[in-house]
Design an enzyme around this catalytic site. Structure first.
Site, PDB file in Angstrom:
ATOM      1  N   GLU A 149     160.187 -11.317   5.431  1.00 41.30           N
ATOM      2  CA  GLU A 149     158.711 -12.453   5.388  1.00 41.30           C
ATOM      3  C   GLU A 149     158.377 -13.447   4.108  1.00 41.30           C
ATOM      4  OE1 GLU A 149     153.919 -13.196   7.234  1.00 41.30           O
ATOM      5  OE2 GLU A 149     155.244 -11.350   6.836  1.00 41.30           O
ATOM      6  N   GLU A 243     149.614 -14.643  13.767  1.00 42.93           N
ATOM      7  CA  GLU A 243     149.343 -13.387  13.757  1.00 42.93           C
ATOM      8  C   GLU A 243     147.966 -13.983  12.645  1.00 42.93           C
ATOM      9  OE1 GLU A 243     150.439 -10.537   9.899  1.00 42.93           O
ATOM     10  OE2 GLU A 243     150.522 -12.745   9.362  1.00 42.93           O
TER      11      GLU A 243
END
Length: 289
Positions: A149, A243
């Site tokens: 990420e 998210e």
């Protein structure tokens, strides 16, 4: 492309009742539930089997979200910490194979949240990449894709834009190590969100979705139609996981720096579920053309 939701959506603590949450996520129309790596790591064999059976019965796929603690930092100046980090992720990948999860995403190249106690970026890259090459061997053995990420400057110093992430991938040299782009972090660091997606191309292994203030997609101002076009341009077929962080307080609020309610006034689980359904429909409209 399959759409997912993080497990903690309905609350403000990291851990949940995964069996019941799986049902809620599936009932809201999602294809994927993203689970916490540390939770999976600590699950007993019986718990792993139960989650696998329930998710399979629901037709719900599982992805795994990792934010290693400082004790497992692959970029640590301490060789013992780096070795522990490699062993932790390797063991996690084995457990993922048992629960039926084939996608691991997060800042596994270092630790999260970063405290910036030590910053030697060149050496951190050398150490982290060496560790990630060992992780890649386990990922290849169990056919798990590890998507690293790209975070914003306030949460890491290792890789903060897509270009850096691609350079890191090139040095690791494994097709089981890819990138995770997150629209929240991209909105801070990238010159163009669609441009970063196109730059990543087939190296994009996972996607996190949220507005610039971490609300559900559709409740802010990010260019979702343009993002959708970029995803179609690169023929993205992996997981697209929402998210959101909308509840203040609890364990999550202080860590994510949520200091007010972002849930649009939702006071019940049913209201939160309805918001998730609306956001999912919004994404499909913008992503699928």
């Amino acid at each position: 492309m399959k759409y997912g939701m993080l497990n903690h959506f309905w609350g403000n603590v990291w851990k949940c009742d995964y069996i019941e949450t799986a049902k809620k996520i599936r009932n809201a129309g999602f294809d994927v539930m993203e689970i916490g790596a540390n939770h999976l790591y600590d699950m007993t064999d019986a718990e792993i089997n139960a989650l696998k059976d329930v998710s399979k019965g629901l037709g719900l796929e599982l992805s795994t979200n990792i934010g290693p603690s400082k004790d497992y930092d692959l970029a640590s100046p301490d060789a013992g910490v780096r070795a522990a980090g490699v062993a932790y992720i390797q063991r996690l990948i084995e457990k993922m194979s048992r629960v039926g999860s084939r996608a691991l995403g997060g800042a596994m190249y270092s630790y999260w949240p970063c405290s910036f106690d030590y910053i030697n970026k060149e050496q951190a890259w050398e150490d982290s990449i060496a560790g990630m090459k060992e992780v890649a061997k386990a990922a290849e053995e169990y056919d798990v894709v590890c998507s690293l990420e790209v975070l914003n400057r306030f949460e890491t110093y290792i890789m903060t834009d897509c270009k850096e992430g691609l350079e890191y991938l090139d040095r690791v040299g494994s097709d089981h190590i890819k990138l995770l782009l997150d629209t929240f972090h991209m909105n801070i660091e990238e010159d163009s969100l669609p441009g970063a997606i196109r730059l990543a191309g087939d190296k994009l292994g996972h996607l996190h979705l949220g507005e610039g203030n971490r609300k559900l997609p559709g409740l802010g101002s990010l260019p979702w139609m343009e993002i959708g076009q970029a995803l179609r341009d690169i023929n993205y077929q992996e997981y697209a996981v929402i998210e959101p962080f909308m509840r203040w307080g609890g364990e999550i609020g202080p860590v994510i720096h949520i200091w007010r309610d972002l849930s649009e006034g939702a006071t019940t689980e049913e209201e939160m579920t309805e918001q998730a359904k609306i956001s999912l429909a919004f994404l499909k409209k913008n992503f699928e053309g």
